[in-house]
Design a protein around this motif. Structure first.
Motif, short mmCIF file in Angstrom:
data_model
loop_
_atom_site.label_atom_id
_atom_site.label_comp_id
_atom_site.label_asym_id
_atom_site.label_seq_id
_atom_site.Cartn_x
_atom_site.Cartn_y
_atom_site.Cartn_z
N LEU A 1 0.66 -7.83 4.88
CA LEU A 1 1.18 -6.66 5.59
C LEU A 1 2.40 -7.02 6.40
O LEU A 1 3.37 -6.26 6.49
N LEU B 1 2.28 -7.36 -3.67
CA LEU B 1 0.97 -6.72 -3.51
C LEU B 1 -0.11 -7.49 -4.27
O LEU B 1 -1.23 -7.67 -3.78
N GLY C 1 -3.46 -9.34 -2.94
CA GLY C 1 -4.79 -9.13 -3.51
C GLY C 1 -5.48 -10.47 -3.77
O GLY C 1 -6.66 -10.64 -3.45
N GLY D 1 -6.80 -12.18 -0.75
CA GLY D 1 -7.95 -11.55 -0.12
C GLY D 1 -7.59 -10.53 0.95
O GLY D 1 -8.47 -9.84 1.46
N GLU D 2 -6.29 -10.42 1.29
CA GLU D 2 -5.92 -9.48 2.36
C GLU D 2 -5.85 -8.04 1.85
O GLU D 2 -6.23 -7.11 2.56
N LEU D 3 -5.35 -7.86 0.63
CA LEU D 3 -5.14 -6.50 0.12
C LEU D 3 -6.19 -6.15 -0.94
O LEU D 3 -6.85 -7.02 -1.51
N ARG D 4 -6.30 -4.84 -1.17
CA ARG D 4 -7.16 -4.36 -2.24
C ARG D 4 -6.72 -4.99 -3.57
O ARG D 4 -5.55 -5.25 -3.80
N THR D 5 -7.67 -5.23 -4.44
CA THR D 5 -7.34 -5.86 -5.72
C THR D 5 -7.09 -4.82 -6.81
O THR D 5 -6.73 -5.18 -7.93
N LEU E 1 -4.73 -2.47 -6.59
CA LEU E 1 -3.40 -1.87 -6.40
C LEU E 1 -2.63 -1.87 -7.72
O LEU E 1 -2.68 -2.85 -8.47
N GLN E 2 -1.96 -0.76 -7.98
CA GLN E 2 -1.24 -0.58 -9.24
C GLN E 2 0.26 -0.52 -8.97
O GLN E 2 0.70 -0.44 -7.83
N GLU E 3 1.00 -0.47 -10.07
CA GLU E 3 2.44 -0.28 -9.98
C GLU E 3 2.78 0.94 -9.11
O GLU E 3 3.76 0.93 -8.37
N HIS F 1 1.41 2.02 -6.49
CA HIS F 1 1.42 1.70 -5.06
C HIS F 1 2.77 1.11 -4.66
O HIS F 1 3.28 1.38 -3.58
N ILE G 1 5.41 2.58 -1.87
CA ILE G 1 5.94 1.79 -0.75
C ILE G 1 7.47 1.78 -0.79
O ILE G 1 8.14 1.95 0.23
#
Lengths: 210, 210
Positions: free
Chosen positions: B99, B149, B153, B156-160, B162-164, B166, B170
């Motif tokens: 982040l 992103l 993932g 371990g910090e972000l959701r795994t 996440l797609q293009e 996302h 951003i």
């Protein structure tokens, strides 16, 4: 979503007073959207617009003085139609809350953009041809989003410290998701794209703590 | 952030082999940024560029064949400089996590845009003058965001999941926050604007459950 009704508010200098006049104006604006969308402002011509609208050249000048004027009217018209399309999609639904409202607003916009792909090119070209309309389109869109965010704050669903910048961030997400998934390709359906945005607004993108 | 170093990679057809040649190319591109930024593509001229760069007309043709060609080179150059500016801002910092990386990337972009306000007009005009460069700029920017992103993932910090999409969301946030707060006004400092985006990516916009 109906796309054939006249835009709200006056466009151009001369507002038609009859239903027939409103239909002619609508035909000219729809033809202008195709002409400007395909050719761009500089290559587009009034003759090209009246040819597509199947109206006489004199009829064009009943409503508009110049190519610049119909372009400006078209930007206002498209901006109005985005607003009324999104507005209709929101009023037609039971209130599912602030996040659901944003999801539905984006889905309605994505569908509109997919059906009127010329909108991106025309609004984007307004940055050069008619900067005031360009700015006004985005400022008014951001204002509407911000008002919805404030309503969500009052209802208790959203944070109460949301600022104008949050509305601009959400508008930017929506515009670029539309560019990518309504204009350049349609590999993801509108509902799925809108769900991506909703999930960001709901929980961000961090991994949920278990 | 240094803005005087030559862009990475060849621009134009003729890549300079000497330091002096690289400086001349840099002067031409910087002059082109001002000329295209102030006048737009259609009104801009090669004479206007060489006049601003204080180089002879023949020198221009050592590097570029036409106005179109230097415009295309300029879009690539600006795109490269955004990438290298953001990249430098990210490598210069201790790793504060995914982040914090996005926050810092946006802050660096906002500062760059504030110092090079012509970038919006030039990249936006590429949609009409050189659509392939326009598309390539956004596709490569989205790809870099998506790679970050995915790294978040894996860490371990972000959701795994996440797609293009996302990454496009951003990027859209960043572009419109830049338009509003680096180009149209600077009423909020870059760090504060970047914090708005970071807060959305961290927790969304919903009220924290107490």
């Amino acid at each position: 979503m109906t796309t054939s009704e006249p835009s709200s508010g006056p466009v151009g200098n001369k507002v038609p007073r009859t239903e027939r006049g409103r239909q002619t104006l609508r035909k000219l604006l729809d033809a202008a959207a195709i002409e400007f969308g395909e050719k761009g402002f500089h290559e587009a011509s009034i003759i090209g617009i009246t040819g597509r609208a199947k109206t006489a050249l004199g009829t064009f000048y009943t409503y508009f003085d110049s190519k610049d004027e119909i372009f400006r009217a078209l930007v206002t018209d498209l901006s109005d139609r985005v607003r009324s399309t999104v507005g209709a999609a929101l009023t037609g639904r039971a209130d599912g809350g602030a996040l659901e409202t944003e999801r539905e607003a984006l889905a309605a916009f994505l569908r509109f953009a997919g059906e009127h792909k010329e909108i991106y090119r025309i609004i984007d070209e307004a940055e050069f041809v008619d900067p005031a309309s360009y700015r006004s389109h985005y400022e008014s869109t951001a204002r509407r989003i911000f008002e919805r965010l404030q309503a969500g704050g009052r209802s208790g669903e959203l944070r109460t410290d949301l600022q104008e910048a949050h509305a601009w961030a959400i508008m930017g997400m929506n515009v670029f998701l539309g560019l990518r998934y309504s204009i350049w390709s349609e590999e993801l359906p509108a509902d799925q794209v809108a769900e991506v945005a909703r999930s960001i607004l709901k929980d961000g993108i961090t991994r949920p703590s278990s």
